[in-house]
Scaffold this motif. Structure first.
Motif, PDB file in Angstrom:
ATOM      1  N   GLY A 153       0.808  -1.228   0.000  1.00  0.00           N
ATOM      2  CA  GLY A 153       0.000   0.000   0.000  1.00  0.00           C
ATOM      3  C   GLY A 153       0.831   1.263   0.000  1.00  0.00           C
ATOM      4  O   GLY A 153       0.343   2.319   0.421  1.00  0.00           O
ATOM      5  N   SER A 199      -8.270   5.054   1.663  1.00  0.00           N
ATOM      6  CA  SER A 199      -8.384   3.712   2.250  1.00  0.00           C
ATOM      7  C   SER A 199      -9.076   2.757   1.292  1.00  0.00           C
ATOM      8  O   SER A 199      -8.642   1.604   1.121  1.00  0.00           O
ATOM      9  CB  SER A 199      -9.152   3.778   3.573  1.00  0.00           C
ATOM     10  OG  SER A 199      -8.465   4.531   4.531  1.00  0.00           O
ATOM     11  N   ARG A 200     -10.138   3.225   0.682  1.00  0.00           N
ATOM     12  CA  ARG A 200     -10.863   2.390  -0.273  1.00  0.00           C
ATOM     13  C   ARG A 200      -9.990   2.048  -1.473  1.00  0.00           C
ATOM     14  O   ARG A 200      -9.953   0.895  -1.938  1.00  0.00           O
ATOM     15  CB  ARG A 200     -12.131   3.108  -0.730  1.00  0.00           C
ATOM     16  CG  ARG A 200     -13.022   2.276  -1.654  1.00  0.00           C
ATOM     17  CD  ARG A 200     -14.277   3.044  -2.012  1.00  0.00           C
ATOM     18  NE  ARG A 200     -15.147   2.253  -2.866  1.00  0.00           N
ATOM     19  CZ  ARG A 200     -16.026   1.375  -2.433  1.00  0.00           C
ATOM     20  NH1 ARG A 200     -16.161   1.162  -1.140  1.00  0.00           N
ATOM     21  NH2 ARG A 200     -16.789   0.689  -3.274  1.00  0.00           N
ATOM     22  N   GLU A 203      -7.238  -0.575  -0.397  1.00  0.00           N
ATOM     23  CA  GLU A 203      -7.733  -1.939  -0.241  1.00  0.00           C
ATOM     24  C   GLU A 203      -8.068  -2.573  -1.583  1.00  0.00           C
ATOM     25  O   GLU A 203      -7.922  -3.787  -1.758  1.00  0.00           O
ATOM     26  CB  GLU A 203      -8.951  -1.951   0.683  1.00  0.00           C
ATOM     27  CG  GLU A 203      -8.601  -1.668   2.138  1.00  0.00           C
ATOM     28  CD  GLU A 203      -9.787  -1.856   3.062  1.00  0.00           C
ATOM     29  OE1 GLU A 203     -10.722  -2.602   2.709  1.00  0.00           O
ATOM     30  OE2 GLU A 203      -9.794  -1.244   4.145  1.00  0.00           O
ATOM     31  N   SER A 204      -8.504  -1.768  -2.552  1.00  0.00           N
ATOM     32  CA  SER A 204      -8.828  -2.323  -3.868  1.00  0.00           C
ATOM     33  C   SER A 204      -7.573  -2.713  -4.640  1.00  0.00           C
ATOM     34  O   SER A 204      -7.635  -3.526  -5.566  1.00  0.00           O
ATOM     35  CB  SER A 204      -9.633  -1.305  -4.680  1.00  0.00           C
ATOM     36  OG  SER A 204      -8.829  -0.193  -5.051  1.00  0.00           O
ATOM     37  N   LEU A 206      -4.540  -3.727  -3.025  1.00  0.00           N
ATOM     38  CA  LEU A 206      -3.622  -4.537  -2.237  1.00  0.00           C
ATOM     39  C   LEU A 206      -3.550  -5.995  -2.674  1.00  0.00           C
ATOM     40  O   LEU A 206      -2.592  -6.689  -2.359  1.00  0.00           O
ATOM     41  CB  LEU A 206      -4.025  -4.495  -0.748  1.00  0.00           C
ATOM     42  CG  LEU A 206      -3.573  -3.291   0.053  1.00  0.00           C
ATOM     43  CD1 LEU A 206      -4.165  -3.336   1.446  1.00  0.00           C
ATOM     44  CD2 LEU A 206      -2.061  -3.221   0.124  1.00  0.00           C
ATOM     45  N   ALA A 210      -5.283  -7.401   1.096  1.00  0.00           N
ATOM     46  CA  ALA A 210      -6.503  -6.692   1.498  1.00  0.00           C
ATOM     47  C   ALA A 210      -7.363  -7.534   2.424  1.00  0.00           C
ATOM     48  O   ALA A 210      -8.138  -6.996   3.219  1.00  0.00           O
ATOM     49  CB  ALA A 210      -7.306  -6.299   0.256  1.00  0.00           C
ATOM     50  N   GLU A 211      -7.216  -8.850   2.341  1.00  0.00           N
ATOM     51  CA  GLU A 211      -7.981  -9.742   3.212  1.00  0.00           C
ATOM     52  C   GLU A 211      -7.706  -9.441   4.684  1.00  0.00           C
ATOM     53  O   GLU A 211      -8.604  -9.500   5.522  1.00  0.00           O
ATOM     54  CB  GLU A 211      -7.605 -11.187   2.890  1.00  0.00           C
ATOM     55  CG  GLU A 211      -8.340 -12.234   3.681  1.00  0.00           C
ATOM     56  CD  GLU A 211      -7.889 -13.630   3.294  1.00  0.00           C
ATOM     57  OE1 GLU A 211      -7.279 -14.311   4.149  1.00  0.00           O
ATOM     58  OE2 GLU A 211      -8.119 -14.025   2.136  1.00  0.00           O
ATOM     59  N   TYR A 213      -7.091  -6.624   5.949  1.00  0.00           N
ATOM     60  CA  TYR A 213      -7.746  -5.370   6.304  1.00  0.00           C
ATOM     61  C   TYR A 213      -9.257  -5.535   6.479  1.00  0.00           C
ATOM     62  O   TYR A 213      -9.916  -4.643   6.989  1.00  0.00           O
ATOM     63  CB  TYR A 213      -7.493  -4.315   5.223  1.00  0.00           C
ATOM     64  CG  TYR A 213      -6.120  -3.692   5.290  1.00  0.00           C
ATOM     65  CD1 TYR A 213      -5.918  -2.441   5.849  1.00  0.00           C
ATOM     66  CD2 TYR A 213      -5.007  -4.363   4.786  1.00  0.00           C
ATOM     67  CE1 TYR A 213      -4.657  -1.864   5.900  1.00  0.00           C
ATOM     68  CE2 TYR A 213      -3.742  -3.797   4.838  1.00  0.00           C
ATOM     69  CZ  TYR A 213      -3.573  -2.551   5.402  1.00  0.00           C
ATOM     70  OH  TYR A 213      -2.318  -1.998   5.463  1.00  0.00           O
ATOM     71  N   ARG A 214      -9.786  -6.662   6.040  1.00  0.00           N
ATOM     72  CA  ARG A 214     -11.238  -6.848   6.055  1.00  0.00           C
ATOM     73  C   ARG A 214     -11.704  -7.918   7.026  1.00  0.00           C
ATOM     74  O   ARG A 214     -12.900  -8.047   7.269  1.00  0.00           O
ATOM     75  CB  ARG A 214     -11.719  -7.214   4.648  1.00  0.00           C
ATOM     76  CG  ARG A 214     -11.489  -6.109   3.626  1.00  0.00           C
ATOM     77  CD  ARG A 214     -11.713  -6.603   2.214  1.00  0.00           C
ATOM     78  NE  ARG A 214     -11.471  -5.541   1.233  1.00  0.00           N
ATOM     79  CZ  ARG A 214     -11.172  -5.762  -0.033  1.00  0.00           C
ATOM     80  NH1 ARG A 214     -11.071  -6.998  -0.494  1.00  0.00           N
ATOM     81  NH2 ARG A 214     -10.966  -4.740  -0.845  1.00  0.00           N
TER      82      ARG A 214
END
Length: 298
Positions: A153, A199-200, A203-204, A206, A210-211, A213-214
């Motif tokens: 990121g 942030s959005r 995450e899109s 990564l 990104a997993e 982060y979620r």
């Protein structure tokens, strides 16, 4: 997927909680507050300038305290100042934090005591000039590691931290200087929008990381951060008519900024613990390279 003997591929960062997340939040808030103070001074908003200077001094000093506590011994922090190494984000960051803290403290001391007003004002101006680097260098520091959740990121993380810092400084201004809170409210809204958008976007982009982060604890904390930031920004839009709304907005934005730092920190640590986040992207890159080479040969 398992790794060699089931062991992590990367060594998990040894930084401690709450020391490092607090250091990340306080440093960013201090930097953005110093910028707010400088701009308020230039536009004749003395109360807002005073609030920004005090917040910058307290935030920077406390940030250094958390960093030294994490290092274990004060001499370790002083050792980082022995030389300035431009290729090392850690070295450059230390040389941003140290002078900024001293200058912000001098400006706040002059503000409180009324002594040496011209040197105090000059210290505030220089601190405000250093402040943008203060708000974002910690994101560069994290991104420069091999931890997938941070390194992947690297493009967006400085914008996430900058937006969060600006919104948290706006929260301070709204609560501490209600009579001159207009610019602080605009800072709060603008910073929140930047943080949420960056942030959005991060995450899109990564991929597998990104997993982290979620899901799990990091995912829960970051969802809380986004909700608190969005609510705080909404309240900031109407806070000019209500002191209670300003206090509520400031509280939500502060919670959101702290949670953002902790969530990013925890997501990165998770990607270091689980070898899947290291090995699978490497395999994908190797496969893409091999396919490209074969295509060129044919």
């Amino acid at each position: 997927m398992t790794s060699y003997y089931g062991r992590p591929v990367l060594k998990e960062p040894v930084w401690k909680v709450p020391d490092v997340p607090a250091y990340l939040y306080l440093g960013g808030m201090a930097g953005a507050s110093s910028t707010m103070a400088l701009l308020a001074e230039l536009t004749g908003r003395r109360r807002l300038a005073r609030a920004g200077r005090l917040a910058a001094a307290v935030g920077a000093t406390t940030s250094v305290g958390f960093l030294v506590h994490d290092l274990g011994r004060p001499m370790r922090f002083l050792a980082m100042l022995r030389v300035l190494k431009p290729t090392s984000p850690l070295s450059v960051g230390s040389w941003i934090l140290a002078p900024f803290s001293g200058l912000a403290g001098a400006a706040a001391a002059s503000e409180l005591t009324g002594l040496l007003p011209l040197p105090g004002r000059a210290a505030g101006v220089v601190a405000g000039a250093i402040a943008p680097a203060m708000t974002t260098y910690t994101a560069v520091l994290l991104s420069d590691t091999a931890v997938p959740g941070w390194h992947e990121g690297y493009r967006e993380l400085p914008f996430v931290f900058a937006g969060s810092a600006v919104s948290s400084a706006g929260a301070v201004g709204m609560v501490a200087a209600p009579a001159e809170s207009g610019p602080a409210r605009r800072m709060a809204v603008a910073g929140s929008v930047l943080e949420l958008a960056a942030s959005r976007r991060m995450e899109s982009r990564l991929g597998l990381a990104a997993e982290a982060y979620r899901t799990g604890r990091a995912g829960r904390v970051l969802r809380t951060a986004r909700a608190a930031t969005a609510v705080g920004a909404g309240l900031a839009l109407v806070a000019g008519r209500s002191r209670a709304a300003a206090i509520a907005a400031g509280g939500c934005l502060t919670v959101g900024a702290i949670a953002t730092r902790f969530g990013v920190f925890e997501a990165g640590r998770e990607t270091a613990r689980d070898p899947r986040y290291v090995v699978e992207p490497q395999r994908e890159r190797v496969g893409e390279t091999g396919s490209s080479v074969r295509g060129q040969q044919h």
